[in-house]
Write an enzyme that holds these catalytic residues in place. Structure first.
Site, PDB file in Angstrom:
ATOM      1  N   GLY A   1     -12.017 -54.292 -15.919  1.00  0.00           N
ATOM      2  CA  GLY A   1     -11.891 -53.312 -17.110  1.00  0.00           C
ATOM      3  C   GLY A   1     -12.585 -52.061 -16.998  1.00  0.00           C
ATOM      4  O   GLY A   1     -12.374 -51.160 -17.748  1.00  0.00           O
ATOM      5  N   HIS A   2     -13.771 -51.905 -16.386  1.00  0.00           N
ATOM      6  CA  HIS A   2     -14.505 -50.678 -15.850  1.00  0.00           C
ATOM      7  C   HIS A   2     -13.449 -49.856 -15.299  1.00  0.00           C
ATOM      8  O   HIS A   2     -13.481 -48.692 -15.768  1.00  0.00           O
ATOM      9  CB  HIS A   2     -15.653 -50.834 -15.083  1.00  0.00           C
ATOM     10  CG  HIS A   2     -16.500 -51.645 -15.655  1.00  0.00           C
ATOM     11  ND1 HIS A   2     -17.156 -52.781 -15.006  1.00  0.00           N
ATOM     12  CD2 HIS A   2     -17.510 -51.637 -16.447  1.00  0.00           C
ATOM     13  CE1 HIS A   2     -17.943 -53.268 -15.373  1.00  0.00           C
ATOM     14  NE2 HIS A   2     -18.381 -52.746 -16.588  1.00  0.00           N
TER      15      HIS A   2
ATOM     16  N   GLY B   1     -14.747 -49.598 -23.808  1.00  0.00           N
ATOM     17  CA  GLY B   1     -13.868 -50.637 -23.863  1.00  0.00           C
ATOM     18  C   GLY B   1     -14.058 -51.245 -25.441  1.00  0.00           C
ATOM     19  O   GLY B   1     -14.886 -51.496 -25.815  1.00  0.00           O
ATOM     20  N   GLN B   2     -12.551 -51.825 -25.711  1.00  0.00           N
ATOM     21  CA  GLN B   2     -12.653 -52.667 -27.096  1.00  0.00           C
ATOM     22  C   GLN B   2     -13.196 -53.908 -26.873  1.00  0.00           C
ATOM     23  O   GLN B   2     -13.505 -54.626 -28.096  1.00  0.00           O
ATOM     24  CB  GLN B   2     -11.245 -52.591 -27.576  1.00  0.00           C
ATOM     25  CG  GLN B   2     -11.028 -51.333 -28.574  1.00  0.00           C
ATOM     26  CD  GLN B   2      -9.716 -50.984 -28.922  1.00  0.00           C
ATOM     27  OE1 GLN B   2      -8.580 -51.303 -27.883  1.00  0.00           O
ATOM     28  NE2 GLN B   2      -9.460 -50.335 -29.954  1.00  0.00           N
TER      29      GLN B   2
ATOM     30  N   ARG C   1     -20.821 -60.242 -16.546  1.00  0.00           N
ATOM     31  CA  ARG C   1     -21.370 -61.766 -16.699  1.00  0.00           C
ATOM     32  C   ARG C   1     -20.813 -63.013 -16.583  1.00  0.00           C
ATOM     33  O   ARG C   1     -21.355 -64.154 -16.397  1.00  0.00           O
ATOM     34  CB  ARG C   1     -21.906 -61.904 -18.321  1.00  0.00           C
ATOM     35  CG  ARG C   1     -23.229 -60.910 -18.422  1.00  0.00           C
ATOM     36  CD  ARG C   1     -23.956 -61.273 -20.078  1.00  0.00           C
ATOM     37  NE  ARG C   1     -25.047 -60.549 -20.194  1.00  0.00           N
ATOM     38  CZ  ARG C   1     -25.200 -59.460 -20.876  1.00  0.00           C
ATOM     39  NH1 ARG C   1     -24.102 -58.845 -21.314  1.00  0.00           N
ATOM     40  NH2 ARG C   1     -26.200 -58.787 -20.932  1.00  0.00           N
TER      41      ARG C   1
HETATM   42  P1  AMP Z   1     -20.849 -52.686 -19.410  1.00  0.00           P
HETATM   43  O1  AMP Z   1     -20.915 -52.462 -17.937  1.00  0.00           O
HETATM   44  O2  AMP Z   1     -20.656 -54.067 -19.595  1.00  0.00           O
HETATM   45  O3  AMP Z   1     -21.764 -52.172 -20.082  1.00  0.00           O
HETATM   46  O4  AMP Z   1     -19.629 -51.953 -19.721  1.00  0.00           O
HETATM   47  C1  AMP Z   1     -19.190 -50.593 -19.438  1.00  0.00           C
HETATM   48  C2  AMP Z   1     -17.850 -50.297 -20.391  1.00  0.00           C
HETATM   49  O5  AMP Z   1     -16.702 -51.234 -19.684  1.00  0.00           O
HETATM   50  C3  AMP Z   1     -17.949 -50.433 -21.828  1.00  0.00           C
HETATM   51  O6  AMP Z   1     -17.446 -49.365 -22.723  1.00  0.00           O
HETATM   52  C4  AMP Z   1     -17.316 -51.772 -22.004  1.00  0.00           C
HETATM   53  O7  AMP Z   1     -16.738 -52.156 -23.338  1.00  0.00           O
HETATM   54  C5  AMP Z   1     -16.216 -51.843 -21.049  1.00  0.00           C
HETATM   55  N1  AMP Z   1     -15.722 -52.995 -20.436  1.00  0.00           N
HETATM   56  C6  AMP Z   1     -16.347 -54.052 -20.160  1.00  0.00           C
HETATM   57  N2  AMP Z   1     -15.416 -55.250 -20.055  1.00  0.00           N
HETATM   58  C7  AMP Z   1     -14.310 -54.847 -20.346  1.00  0.00           C
HETATM   59  C8  AMP Z   1     -13.075 -55.410 -20.340  1.00  0.00           C
HETATM   60  N3  AMP Z   1     -12.793 -56.752 -20.101  1.00  0.00           N
HETATM   61  N4  AMP Z   1     -11.916 -54.620 -20.669  1.00  0.00           N
HETATM   62  C9  AMP Z   1     -12.180 -53.474 -21.074  1.00  0.00           C
HETATM   63  N5  AMP Z   1     -13.211 -52.502 -21.161  1.00  0.00           N
HETATM   64  C10 AMP Z   1     -14.369 -53.303 -20.628  1.00  0.00           C
END
Ligand code: AMP
Length: 287
Positions: free
Chosen positions: A41-42, A152-153, A192
């Site tokens: 995702g990242h 990310g959405q 997570r």
């Molecule tokens: P985080 O590290 O969880 O704070 O996420 C950092 C960025 O990655 C945020 O913009 C999230 O929305 C994005 N993100 C996390 N998981 C996904 C995913 N499965 N698909 C797309 N973007 C994601």
């Protein structure tokens, strides 16, 4: 594989120096803020940033301001070595990995609070969460001063909050939403997910299944209230799932979708706990 030379820095001053240099070269700067423990995702955000910008900056910072006192700040997964390698391979140019002291040397008394959009859904179950998010993102924007930032959405409410903050405060950053990346069975990727036991992991796919159910029911003209009830029943049928919320809201306003008109965007949004792990997912569509 992309072979850029990744530079890792952990102070605000080093970021500013780097940005000053690439700005002078007239480069367009893309920014991907994260909390690390990187997954596909990242990486998809980095790819979008690379496609649209000359230089990609990623931050990895587990932000204490956005965690409640009984949440998982301490045990949030961290693996900087692995993240650095994934970031380098994805084509990140500058990796900013500050520690808490660097970001918050003193007690924070200046915060950003986005009313209304921050209040329902995760804002209700995690009081203060979006103030913490808006504050750290605003601070990171001041440090990196990107042309565009990629979100990310998956975190639809976060995206709505940041977009509104940027609009209300005339922050000169283009916010680029990126699609949700999922596992083969539909579970949205999340740092997570590593908390899940094998049995919880199996049942966690119900979040995605309930969104697919919503899609099928919407196509047959089922009223939104009934769709929500059927989604709730489907999730409740999984013995380990404990619902935090199942909602349908107008998007990005995040007000009740009860009276949504044809052509309006709506968001089916879920938060479900499996043991100590709280998962979120959503589907945005047009009625
Ligand atoms: P985080 O590290 O969880 O704070 O996420 C950092 C960025 O990655 C945020 O913009 C999230 O929305 C994005 N993100 C996390 N998981 C996904 C995913 N499965 N698909 C797309 N973007 C994601």
């Amino acid at each position: 594989m992309v072979t850029t030379q990744l530079l890792q820095v952990s102070t605000i001053e080093e970021v500013r120096k780097y940005i000053q240099r690439v700005r002078k070269e007239g480069k367009r700067i893309g920014f991907v803020p994260t909390m690390g423990y990187l997954h596909e995702g990242h990486i998809s955000l980095v790819q979008a940033a690379r496609a649209a910008c000359d230089v990609v900056v990623m931050s990895i910072f587990v932000n204490p301001l956005q965690f409640g006192p009984n949440e998982d700040f301490e045990r949030y997964p961290r693996d900087l070595e692995r993240d650095r390698e994934l970031a380098a391979n994805a084509g990140v140019d500058l990796l900013f990995t500050p520690d808490v002291k660097e970001m918050y040397p003193r007690k924070v008394v200046t915060t950003v609070s986005v009313a209304e959009v921050s209040e329902p859904l995760c804002g209700k179950s995690r009081p203060g969460h979006f103030d913490g998010v808006a504050t750290v993102v605003m601070k990171l924007f001041q440090i990196v001063q990107p042309d565009a930032a990629f979100f990310g959405q998956k975190d639809a409410q976060q995206l709505a909050v940041i977009s509104r903050m940027v609009e209300d405060l005339s922050v000169p950053v283009e916010i680029v939403p990126c699609p949700i990346v999922r596992e083969a069975d539909g579970l949205a990727l999340s740092s997570r997910n590593v908390y899940l036991t094998p049995e919880e992991r199996k049942q966690a796919v119900v979040l995605f299944r309930s969104l697919k159910l919503a899609e099928a029911l919407l196509a047959t003209g089922t009223p939104l209230r009934e769709i929500r009830e059927q989604m709730t029943a489907m999730i409740k049928a999984e013995p380990l799932a404990e619902i935090d919320y199942v909602e349908v809201m107008k998007y990005p306003e995040l007000v009740s979708a009860e009276h949504a008109e044809k052509g309006e965007r709506i968001c089916f949004a879920l938060a479900v706990r499996f043991g100590r792990t709280r998962l979120i997912d959503n589907w945005i569509t047009t009625v």
